[in-house]
Structures are given as C-alpha cells and as structure tokens.
Design a protein around this motif. Structure first.
Motif, short mmCIF file in Angstrom:
data_model
loop_
_atom_site.label_atom_id
_atom_site.label_comp_id
_atom_site.label_asym_id
_atom_site.label_seq_id
_atom_site.Cartn_x
_atom_site.Cartn_y
_atom_site.Cartn_z
N ALA A 6 -1.63 -0.99 -4.07
CA ALA A 6 -2.75 -0.04 -4.00
C ALA A 6 -2.16 1.35 -3.86
O ALA A 6 -1.41 1.61 -2.90
CB ALA A 6 -3.65 -0.37 -2.82
N CYS A 38 -2.67 4.93 -2.96
CA CYS A 38 -3.61 5.76 -2.18
C CYS A 38 -3.07 7.16 -1.96
O CYS A 38 -3.43 7.83 -1.00
CB CYS A 38 -3.86 5.10 -0.82
N THR A 39 -2.21 7.60 -2.85
CA THR A 39 -1.63 8.94 -2.77
C THR A 39 -2.61 9.95 -3.36
O THR A 39 -3.60 9.57 -4.00
CB THR A 39 -0.35 9.00 -3.64
N HIS A 73 -15.12 3.64 -5.58
CA HIS A 73 -15.66 2.98 -4.39
C HIS A 73 -17.16 3.16 -4.25
O HIS A 73 -17.86 2.26 -3.78
CB HIS A 73 -14.92 3.44 -3.12
N ARG A 132 0.28 10.08 -8.97
CA ARG A 132 -0.05 8.67 -9.15
C ARG A 132 0.48 8.08 -10.47
O ARG A 132 0.82 6.91 -10.53
CB ARG A 132 -1.57 8.49 -9.06
N GLU A 181 -6.59 4.47 -6.54
CA GLU A 181 -7.70 5.14 -5.85
C GLU A 181 -8.36 6.10 -6.83
O GLU A 181 -7.83 6.42 -7.88
CB GLU A 181 -7.18 5.91 -4.62
N GLN A 226 -9.71 2.68 5.32
CA GLN A 226 -10.39 1.67 4.49
C GLN A 226 -9.47 0.60 3.91
O GLN A 226 -9.80 -0.57 3.96
CB GLN A 226 -11.14 2.37 3.33
N HIS A 227 -8.36 0.98 3.29
CA HIS A 227 -7.55 -0.03 2.57
C HIS A 227 -6.95 -1.05 3.51
O HIS A 227 -7.09 -2.26 3.26
CB HIS A 227 -6.45 0.65 1.74
N TYR A 230 -15.29 -0.87 0.40
CA TYR A 230 -13.89 -1.28 0.21
C TYR A 230 -13.72 -2.79 0.20
O TYR A 230 -12.95 -3.31 -0.64
CB TYR A 230 -12.96 -0.54 1.18
N VAL A 246 0.87 -1.19 0.00
CA VAL A 246 0.00 0.00 0.00
C VAL A 246 0.90 1.23 0.00
O VAL A 246 1.78 1.37 0.85
CB VAL A 246 -0.95 0.01 1.21
N ILE A 282 -7.40 7.67 3.69
CA ILE A 282 -8.17 6.56 3.11
C ILE A 282 -7.45 5.22 3.25
O ILE A 282 -8.09 4.18 3.44
CB ILE A 282 -8.55 6.85 1.63
N ALA A 283 -6.11 5.25 3.22
CA ALA A 283 -5.37 3.99 3.41
C ALA A 283 -5.64 3.44 4.81
O ALA A 283 -5.91 2.25 5.00
CB ALA A 283 -3.88 4.22 3.20
#
Ligand code: NAP
Length: 308
Positions: A65, A67-68, A119, A73, A90, A18-19, A265, A8, A14-15
């Motif tokens: 994943a 999540c930045t 999501h 990205r 994401e 949820q992740h 998620y 990750v 969000i990481a």
C-alpha cells in the motif's frame, strides 16, 4: 487460504489513522513490513527507511500500500509492479495522468493487481445514492467541499507543491463520488483557481461542470473555511432532492435519512483482496481527469499569501 503479506510505504497521517487499522482488521491480510524515511513505523514488524532496502533485504511480501504523497508514488509503484507485487495506490493515484496510465499498462504486462483507490466511494451513502439516481432525471448538482486546511493538513508542505493538488486533494474525493453516482459522463466547462501568492497550488476553486444531458454541476472548493466544515453533494432530480453529507456518509432522500457506520478503509481492503484473488486491476481515472481539466482550462487568480 494464506493471508496476503502486505507492506505499507509512507507512514504518515493516513497510514496510521486508516491503513494499519484496516489491515489489522482484515484476516485476508497480514502486515509484513513498513517503510518510511523518518517515521519509525508501528514497531510490530520490520521497518525500513526506503523501499529499495525492503526489496533487497526485507521479508517476502505479496502486496504493498503506497501511502506517500503523490509526487513520489510513480517510481515506487513501478518498482513494486516490476517485482510482481500487487499495488494499492492512495488517492490521487499519482502526480500526472500519464504516469498512472503507464502504471496500468505495466500492471497488465506483469499480470499483477493495480488498485487506484478512491476511499470516498466506500462511504456508506454512496452506493445507495448511485442506485437511487440511476432511475431519475437529474436537473442540477451542487457540491460544497469547504474545510480548514490548518486543521486537516497542518505542515504538509507537499500538498502545496506542483502535483500535490492543493484544495483538489480533498476536492478529488467529491469528484470520485460525483463520477461514481452520476449516470452519464461529466465534463468541465469553466473553472477559477485561487492561488495564494506564495504557493504553487490552489487554496480554493469554483468550477462549473455539466453532464452529457446538460445538467449543470457547480463545485465550490475552499480551504479557508473556519467554523462548520462541509463535505456535501446535493442533486436535484424529478423525484426530489438527494443529499450526501459528511463526505458521503449520510444520505438524505425525499423518503428520509440513512446513516451508516464509516467503512471506507475496511471496504477498500476488502476490494483490494478481491481484486488480487480474482487476478484483476481497478484503475478508474475519471476523478483525476476532471482535476487535470481544471488545471488545463481553469483561470488562475492570485489571492492572499497562505502561512501555516
Ligand atoms: P503525510 O501525513 O504527509 O504522510 C505521508 C508520508 O509519506 C510522510 O510521513 C513520509 O514519511 C512518507 N514519505 C514521503 N516520501 C516517501 C518515500 N519516498 N518513501 C516512503 N515514504 C515516503 O500525508 P497523508 O495525509 O498521510 O497523505 C498521504 C496520501 O494519502 C496523500 O496522497 C493523501 O491525498 C492521501 N490521503 C490522505 C488523507 C488524510 O486524511 N490525511 C485521507 C485520504 C487519503 P516520513 O515522515 O517518514 O518522512
């Protein structure tokens, strides 16, 4: 079957929210490593300050994943895909349409999975809403996505920068639902974007879309909402009103209300595992294209400065 070893990247809100819990709750995955420049990571697996160091010195991993914030990205995703790593983006999937199209082509060339995740499409009411609307004549759609940016995005400077999308960061979630549940293509007719005098991204937007059968669709996005927040979509049809509330979690049909557990998620990670196992990608750019069209065709007005 061996679990998919996943890293990750970008340990922020969000990481953490949820992740990491969704990965821990899905036996198809095992967390291999985390990457974040300042955040120390959860402490349960190897942690690296940048993705280059993970690739050069870290443990082996099959998937990542990202999540930045969206502005960084593309480079991370291109590196991952070139290294043969299945890649979960994401939302929004990048900072421009073209860079995500380039990633899609790269994923095809390298034969690894690219998943541009949305999501909100996994919110409990969305699949039944789509099924119900498939049979109906749609007369009008109203979207109200009004929230308090100080509550939901405190101190997130990237969100106000070019490519951060401003109020379209939450608004694209509404568009990911809209483009999924509408039986026909949707396009933008006009937009007014309200930009604080000291910021590069809109704090509010008023947009008129229509579908190809002529149904008017109005979207009201506002980050200045205090008090009750709304993440609602109403669809008027020949069989009565459909309402999706709470970001798609609660569906009301003329026959009654359906509530369900929040499985966004866990649903995304189940989908990612299926895509990887099936050797497929899923890159739907429809929501992102509508946002790009709003920036392309929208009229900008200056509004009061915003300070966190
Ligand atoms: P956030 O809290 O600002 O977290 C993003 C993290 O990315 C930062 O904490 C930063 O880590 C890290 N980062 C920045 N540049 C990096 C790089 N080059 N390499 C590795 N890590 C880097 O933002 P967020 O709210 O989690 O949002 C991230 C993405 O998820 C956005 O696209 C957003 O739209 C999406 N999303 C957010 C939510 C939500 O409710 N917040 C919901 C759904 C989707 P350091 O702190 O270590 O510098």
């Amino acid at each position: 079957m061996d679990p998919i070893r996943i890293a990750v990247v970008g340990i922020g809100k969000i990481a953490r929210d949820q992740h990491l819990p969704a990965i821990a709750g899905n036996s198809a995955f095992s967390l291999a490593a985390t990457v974040s420049p300042r955040d120390p990571g959860p402490g349960t697996v190897a942690h690296f300050k940048d993705f280059d160091t993970l690739l050069a010195e870290g443990p082996a991993f099959d998937a990542v994943a990202l999540c930045t914030p969206p502005q960084v990205r593309y480079d991370l995703a291109a590196q991952a895909l070139r290294a043969g790593v299945h890649t979960f983006l994401e939302k929004p999937p990048g900072a421009t349409l073209s860079e995500v199209m380039a990633l899609n082509a790269l994923a095809e060339k390298t034969g690894v999975t690219l998943f541009a995740s949305w999501h909100s499409r996994f919110a409990a009411g969305v699949a039944p809403a789509k099924a119900w609307l498939a049979e109906r004549r749609i007369d009008a759609v109203r979207i109200a996505w009004r929230e308090d940016v100080r509550v939901w995005h405190p101190g997130q400077d990237w969100i106000w920068e070019p490519g951060g999308l401003g109020v379209f960061d939450p608004g694209i979630n509404a568009l990911s639902i809209l483009t999924h549940i509408m039986p026909r293509p949707v396009f933008l007719q006009s937009a007014t974007l309200s930009l604080p005098a000291n910021r590069a991204a809109p704090i509010a937007a008023d947009i008129h879309f229509r579908d190809t059968a002529g149904a008017p669709i109005h979207m009201d996005l506002d980050w200045r909402q205090t008090g009750p927040q709304s993440w609602d979509i109403e669809v008027e049809t020949d069989a009565g009103l459909l309402k999706l509330a709470n970001g798609g979690a609660v569906l009301t049909l003329p026959s009654g209300v359906q509530h369900a557990e929040d499985l966004e998620y866990p649903g995304l990670y189940a989908r990612f595992a299926n895509l990887i196992r099936g050797g497929r990608s899923d890159v739907d750019l429809d929501p992102f294209r509508l946002v790009a069209d709003a920036f392309l065709r929208g009229k900008r007005i200056a509004v009061e400065e915003f300070h966190d």
